[in-house]
Enzyme design. Structure first.
Site, PDB file in Angstrom:
ATOM      1  N   HIS A  37      50.868  35.508  37.575  1.00 52.02           N
ATOM      2  CA  HIS A  37      51.083  36.815  38.214  1.00 52.02           C
ATOM      3  C   HIS A  37      49.835  37.159  39.034  1.00 52.02           C
ATOM      4  O   HIS A  37      48.707  36.885  38.610  1.00 52.02           O
ATOM      5  CB  HIS A  37      51.357  37.892  37.163  1.00 52.02           C
ATOM      6  CG  HIS A  37      51.890  39.153  37.780  1.00 52.02           C
ATOM      7  ND1 HIS A  37      51.090  40.009  38.493  1.00 52.02           N
ATOM      8  CD2 HIS A  37      53.150  39.660  37.827  1.00 52.02           C
ATOM      9  CE1 HIS A  37      51.838  41.017  38.942  1.00 52.02           C
ATOM     10  NE2 HIS A  37      53.090  40.821  38.561  1.00 52.02           N
ATOM     11  N   ASN A  56      58.937  43.895  34.019  1.00 47.54           N
ATOM     12  CA  ASN A  56      57.547  43.617  33.639  1.00 47.54           C
ATOM     13  C   ASN A  56      56.855  44.957  33.408  1.00 47.54           C
ATOM     14  O   ASN A  56      56.556  45.677  34.358  1.00 47.54           O
ATOM     15  CB  ASN A  56      56.864  42.825  34.769  1.00 47.54           C
ATOM     16  CG  ASN A  56      55.398  42.564  34.481  1.00 47.54           C
ATOM     17  OD1 ASN A  56      54.912  42.841  33.378  1.00 47.54           O
ATOM     18  ND2 ASN A  56      54.687  42.037  35.467  1.00 47.54           N
ATOM     19  N   GLU A  86      56.484  37.021  44.755  1.00 51.91           N
ATOM     20  CA  GLU A  86      56.028  38.411  44.771  1.00 51.91           C
ATOM     21  C   GLU A  86      54.899  38.554  45.789  1.00 51.91           C
ATOM     22  O   GLU A  86      53.727  38.302  45.455  1.00 51.91           O
ATOM     23  CB  GLU A  86      55.507  38.828  43.389  1.00 51.91           C
ATOM     24  CG  GLU A  86      56.532  38.761  42.277  1.00 51.91           C
ATOM     25  CD  GLU A  86      56.132  39.646  41.089  1.00 51.91           C
ATOM     26  OE1 GLU A  86      56.918  40.524  40.744  1.00 51.91           O
ATOM     27  OE2 GLU A  86      55.027  39.470  40.547  1.00 51.91           O
ATOM     28  N   SER A 112      58.105  46.224  44.501  1.00 49.47           N
ATOM     29  CA  SER A 112      58.716  47.512  44.842  1.00 49.47           C
ATOM     30  C   SER A 112      60.252  47.452  44.876  1.00 49.47           C
ATOM     31  O   SER A 112      60.877  48.032  45.771  1.00 49.47           O
ATOM     32  CB  SER A 112      58.158  48.046  46.167  1.00 49.47           C
ATOM     33  OG  SER A 112      56.764  48.249  46.051  1.00 49.47           O
ATOM     34  N   LYS A 129      53.930  45.482  32.279  1.00 49.55           N
ATOM     35  CA  LYS A 129      52.479  45.418  32.525  1.00 49.55           C
ATOM     36  C   LYS A 129      51.707  46.121  31.404  1.00 49.55           C
ATOM     37  O   LYS A 129      52.116  46.055  30.248  1.00 49.55           O
ATOM     38  CB  LYS A 129      52.152  45.975  33.918  1.00 49.55           C
ATOM     39  CG  LYS A 129      52.989  45.287  35.016  1.00 49.55           C
ATOM     40  CD  LYS A 129      52.543  45.624  36.409  1.00 49.55           C
ATOM     41  CE  LYS A 129      53.431  44.900  37.425  1.00 49.55           C
ATOM     42  NZ  LYS A 129      53.033  45.103  38.802  1.00 49.55           N
ATOM     43  N   GLY A 136      53.797  47.325  43.766  1.00 46.79           N
ATOM     44  CA  GLY A 136      53.286  48.662  43.452  1.00 46.79           C
ATOM     45  C   GLY A 136      52.966  49.501  44.677  1.00 46.79           C
ATOM     46  O   GLY A 136      52.310  50.532  44.573  1.00 46.79           O
ATOM     47  N   GLU A 171      48.276  39.760  39.469  1.00 44.51           N
ATOM     48  CA  GLU A 171      47.282  40.603  38.789  1.00 44.51           C
ATOM     49  C   GLU A 171      46.376  39.764  37.887  1.00 44.51           C
ATOM     50  O   GLU A 171      45.214  40.102  37.679  1.00 44.51           O
ATOM     51  CB  GLU A 171      48.008  41.722  38.019  1.00 44.51           C
ATOM     52  CG  GLU A 171      48.550  42.765  39.004  1.00 44.51           C
ATOM     53  CD  GLU A 171      49.817  43.468  38.580  1.00 44.51           C
ATOM     54  OE1 GLU A 171      50.170  43.412  37.389  1.00 44.51           O
ATOM     55  OE2 GLU A 171      50.465  44.077  39.459  1.00 44.51           O
TER      56      GLU A 171
HETATM   57  O1  LIG Z   1      54.487  42.990  39.926  1.00 39.68           O
HETATM   58  C1  LIG Z   1      55.675  43.252  39.855  1.00 39.68           C
HETATM   59  C2  LIG Z   1      56.524  42.621  38.831  1.00 39.68           C
HETATM   60  O2  LIG Z   1      55.878  41.560  38.212  1.00 39.68           O
HETATM   61  C3  LIG Z   1      56.312  44.233  40.758  1.00 39.68           C
HETATM   62  O3  LIG Z   1      55.802  45.497  40.490  1.00 39.68           O
HETATM   63  P1  LIG Z   1      56.478  46.770  41.206  1.00 39.68           P
HETATM   64  O4  LIG Z   1      57.964  46.673  41.002  1.00 39.68           O
HETATM   65  O5  LIG Z   1      55.870  47.957  40.502  1.00 39.68           O
HETATM   66  O6  LIG Z   1      56.102  46.692  42.654  1.00 39.68           O
END
Ligand SMILES: O=C(CO)COP(=O)(O)O
Length: 258
Positions: free
Chosen positions: A95, A9, A167, A212, A11, A173, A97
């Site tokens: 997601h 992803n 997640e 992560s 982003k 992150g 976010e």
């Molecule tokens: O949100 C994520 C994948 O959709 C995970 O992000 P990270 O791998 O940067 O923690």
């Protein structure tokens, strides 16, 4: 039998030049991969660019979001039909976010699930608890409620040929992934919950972990019996680290059963 699924992803990252370099490298690095499935989710602006490099490759295209409408007066939105037109196979929905920054709730996300199934794209339903819910011991109820909202609207059959990505928000992150053992407990809980409705759908549904994930820790996740792949954020922006993660899936014994 379930087959490991690795998705990057990206982003809101990259530009025409960095994304072109990244996808060219990934297509080369992953050319011999055959035992796991993999996809990348570029920013919507670059889906078409990336798709052109994927035409003869074994990497699938994934979108980061979709609207609940197919067409009409919905300025700024992107429909499932448009994504399908670009050969998209998977679409992330729910997601954290988007839940946080765009106030998307479970009922709205269930409508996205519906539209993707109707059009024939594969939803990846992202679920997971925040730090406060984690600290309060509410992880299980939060995750099951998020799953239940889809079952309530569409029935458990919606999970046939669909993907769930667990997640935990505090692990995204942060550099602090959840422990593989604790993720296994949640994945097993989700699978058992779906099995209450339909055992064969529960056995087939893919449950990915995200938060992560790195080349260093990924194999420990694959070693857990109910972890069927990973949804990778920052480590997927680097061709070397993403290819190591994909090769870990390719070489994992789970893949041989596919
Ligand atoms: O949100 C994520 C994948 O959709 C995970 O992000 P990270 O791998 O940067 O923690």
């Amino acid at each position: 039998m379930r087959r490991l699924l690795v998705i990057g992803n990206w982003k809101l990252n990259g530009n025409k030049s960095t994304i072109t370099n990244l996808i060219i490298r990934l297509v080369e690095e992953c050319a011999n991969i055959s035992k796991c499935n993999m996809a990348v989710a570029p920013p919507v602006m670059y889906l078409d660019l990336v798709m052109r490099y994927l035409i003869n490759s074994n990497i699938w295209l994934c979108a980061q979001n979709v609207d609940i409408h197919i067409s009409g007066a919905f300025t700024g939105d992107v429909s499932a039909v448009m994504l399908q037109d670009l050969n998209t196979r998977y679409v992330l929905i729910g997601h954290s976010e988007r839940r946080i920054h765009h106030k998307e709730n479970d009922a709205y996300i269930a409508k996205k699930f519906f539209i993707l199934k109707k059009i024939g794209l594969i939803p990846i339903l992202c679920i997971g608890e925040n730090k406060r819910e984690y600290d309060a011991g509410h992880t299980q109820s939060v995750c099951l409620n998020q799953i239940q909202s889809v079952i309530r609207l569409l029935g458990v059959e919606a999970f046939k040929d669909s993907v769930i990505a667990y997640e935990p928000i505090w692990a995204i992150g942060s550099g602090m992934s959840a422990s593989p053992e604790s993720v296994q407990i949640i994945h097993e809980l989700i699978r058992n919950y779906i099995a209450n409705y339909n055992v064969s759908i529960a056995n087939e549904v893919l449950i990915q972990y995200g938060g992560s994930v790195t080349p260093e820790n990924v194999t420990q996740f694959f070693n857990q019996k109910d972890i069927d792949g990973v949804l990778v954020g920052s480590a997927s922006l680097n061709a070397d680290s993403f290819s190591i993660i994909v090769r870990a899936a390719e070489n994992h014994e789970k893949s041989y059963y596919a």
